[in-house]
Design an enzyme around this catalytic site. Structure first.
Site, short mmCIF file in Angstrom:
data_model
loop_
_atom_site.label_atom_id
_atom_site.label_comp_id
_atom_site.label_asym_id
_atom_site.label_seq_id
_atom_site.Cartn_x
_atom_site.Cartn_y
_atom_site.Cartn_z
N MET A 173 0.84 -1.17 0.00
CA MET A 173 0.00 0.00 0.00
C MET A 173 0.89 1.24 0.00
SD MET A 173 -2.53 1.49 3.02
CE MET A 173 -2.14 0.25 4.15
N PRO A 174 0.74 2.13 -0.98
CA PRO A 174 1.48 3.38 -0.96
C PRO A 174 1.06 4.23 0.24
CG PRO A 174 0.61 2.96 -3.15
CD PRO A 174 -0.01 1.96 -2.22
N PHE A 175 2.03 4.89 0.86
CA PHE A 175 1.77 5.68 2.06
C PHE A 175 2.57 6.96 2.01
CE2 PHE A 175 3.17 6.65 6.47
CZ PHE A 175 1.95 7.02 6.99
#
Length: 68
Positions: free
Chosen positions: A1-3
């Site tokens: 998941m990009p954060f």
């Protein structure tokens, strides 16, 4: 998941500007990772209180930043 964890000076963004920033960061991740990343991209905006910043050992305040 990009954060993405973005720290900004407190009380400098309106709800509309927060939305714009979150949308822009989400769009940037989707541009790099593809549309599949959009649904799982998490953007966290943290508002740092006045005097909670330091640069080169100096405390940055609204006055120093020219916002007072």
């Amino acid at each position: 998941m990009p954060f993405a964890n973005l720290k900004v000076p407190a009380d400098t963004l309106t709800p509309e500007s927060k939305r714009k920033l979150i949308d822009a960061v989400t769009d940037a991740y989707a541009d790099v990772y593809g549309e599949r990343a959009r649904a799982t991209t998490l953007v966290l905006l943290e508002e740092v209180p006045d005097g909670g910043w330091g640069l080169g050992g100096d405390i940055l305040t609204a006055e120093v930043l020219g916002r007072s």
